[in-house]
Design an enzyme around this catalytic site. Structure first.
Site, PDB file in Angstrom:
ATOM      1  N   GLU A  85      -4.484   2.443  -4.649  1.00  0.00           N
ATOM      2  CA  GLU A  85      -3.036   2.521  -4.446  1.00  0.00           C
ATOM      3  C   GLU A  85      -2.489   1.236  -3.836  1.00  0.00           C
ATOM      4  OE1 GLU A  85      -4.972   4.372  -0.756  1.00  0.00           O
ATOM      5  OE2 GLU A  85      -5.368   4.152  -2.895  1.00  0.00           O
ATOM      6  N   ASN A 113      -2.306  12.736  -3.632  1.00  0.00           N
ATOM      7  CA  ASN A 113      -3.140  13.098  -4.781  1.00  0.00           C
ATOM      8  C   ASN A 113      -3.739  14.490  -4.623  1.00  0.00           C
ATOM      9  OD1 ASN A 113      -3.188  11.416  -6.979  1.00  0.00           O
ATOM     10  ND2 ASN A 113      -4.880  10.168  -6.276  1.00  0.00           N
ATOM     11  N   ASP A 162      -1.043   9.517 -10.797  1.00  0.00           N
ATOM     12  CA  ASP A 162      -0.969   8.439 -11.790  1.00  0.00           C
ATOM     13  C   ASP A 162       0.474   8.141 -12.161  1.00  0.00           C
ATOM     14  OD1 ASP A 162      -3.696   8.247 -11.785  1.00  0.00           O
ATOM     15  OD2 ASP A 162      -4.003   9.297 -13.689  1.00  0.00           O
ATOM     16  N   HIS A 222      -4.060  14.544  -9.555  1.00  0.00           N
ATOM     17  CA  HIS A 222      -4.216  13.157  -9.982  1.00  0.00           C
ATOM     18  C   HIS A 222      -3.219  12.766 -11.077  1.00  0.00           C
ATOM     19  CE1 HIS A 222      -7.768  12.242  -7.596  1.00  0.00           C
ATOM     20  NE2 HIS A 222      -8.231  13.448  -7.890  1.00  0.00           N
ATOM     21  N   ASP A 271       0.849  -1.189   0.000  1.00  0.00           N
ATOM     22  CA  ASP A 271       0.000   0.000   0.000  1.00  0.00           C
ATOM     23  C   ASP A 271       0.888   1.244   0.000  1.00  0.00           C
ATOM     24  OD1 ASP A 271      -2.929   1.072   0.587  1.00  0.00           O
ATOM     25  OD2 ASP A 271      -1.553   2.226   1.840  1.00  0.00           O
ATOM     26  N   ILE A 272       0.595   2.201  -0.899  1.00  0.00           N
ATOM     27  CA  ILE A 272       1.329   3.472  -0.915  1.00  0.00           C
ATOM     28  C   ILE A 272       0.797   4.340   0.219  1.00  0.00           C
ATOM     29  CG2 ILE A 272       1.911   5.528  -2.245  1.00  0.00           C
ATOM     30  CD1 ILE A 272       1.534   3.923  -4.778  1.00  0.00           C
TER      31      ILE A 272
END
Length: 236
Positions: free
Chosen positions: A144, A109, A118, A114, A101-102
């Protein structure tokens, strides 16, 4: 005689028609419009077959891949994990699942937009492709979150790879517009589960890796946590 195999005017192959190494046979073949026409029709048919095959492969790939990162999607992950666990139980070899998980990605974000978010997701995917083996299965399981399926991989090796992933992510440069300063790379929270200790089915192993990931996040993030052994599970 050589005829190109075309798909939308792109040469993707070459049909070569040979005749016996005999002057009479070769002369008869080359002078016969029937044989020439048959060879051309055969080349056209091959082109149609190849075009259909290429289309099917493209559609299959789209159904299995995340369009942004090109990692495998969650559906493919579940199917693959079930297959790998069936083999692992039969061969008694370990399989590891790494849940990633980030950390604080929503905040990232919101702060940078965004588009930059991305870019981070794609950069993480590229590092995963470069770091892990061809036999490993890198997936984007949602948002994420990422999942790595590592066949024939013990927990210790999975942990080393997870640590290296954290190191490479910490060293990556996030591409932004020239007018903006490059943001600091994110950190990763990681949970690892390995069969048979943490489960004998894909569902059990994934649940154990998820629980380990949640423990990593609850414990302060930016860390790797080993799953808790499943009671009653034995490797024998």
């Amino acid at each position: 005689m050589c005829y190109p195999l075309l798909i939308r005017r792109e040469v993707i192959g070459l049909l070569t028609v040979s005749v016996p190494d005999d002057d009479d046979a070769r002369s008869k073949f080359q002078d016969s419009e029937h044989y020439l026409q048959h060879a051309r029709l055969l080349a056209n048919q091959f082109s149609i077959w190849l075009a259909n095959f290429k289309l099917r492969e493209s559609l299959r790939n789209l159904s299995n891949r995340d369009p942004l990162t090109n990692l495998f999607n969650r559906r493919f992950m579940i199917e693959t994990l079930h297959r790998e666990m069936t083999m692992a139980v039969r061969t008694e070899e370990p399989t590891s699942v790494v849940q990633i998980d980030i950390d604080h990605f929503k905040t990232f974000n919101d702060r940078f937009g965004h588009e930059v978010g991305d870019t981070v997701l794609c950069s993480v995917a590229d590092i995963m492709f470069a770091l892990f083996r061809e036999s490993d299965v890198p997936c984007r399981s949602g948002g994420e979150e990422f999942t790595m399926i590592l066949p024939k991989c013990a927990w210790e090796i999975a942990s080393l790879r997870a640590t290296e992933l954290q190191v490479r992510i910490a060293a990556m440069t996030i591409q932004v517009s020239e007018s903006d300063a490059s943001p600091e790379p994110p950190t990763l929270s990681i949970g690892i589960a390995t069969s048979p200790e943490h489960g004998l089915t894909g569902e059990q192993l994934l649940r154990s890796a998820d629980a380990a990931l949640y423990s990593a996040k609850a414990g302060g993030r930016n860390r790797i946590v080993r799953a808790t052994a499943v009671s009653g599970v034995s490797g024998n």
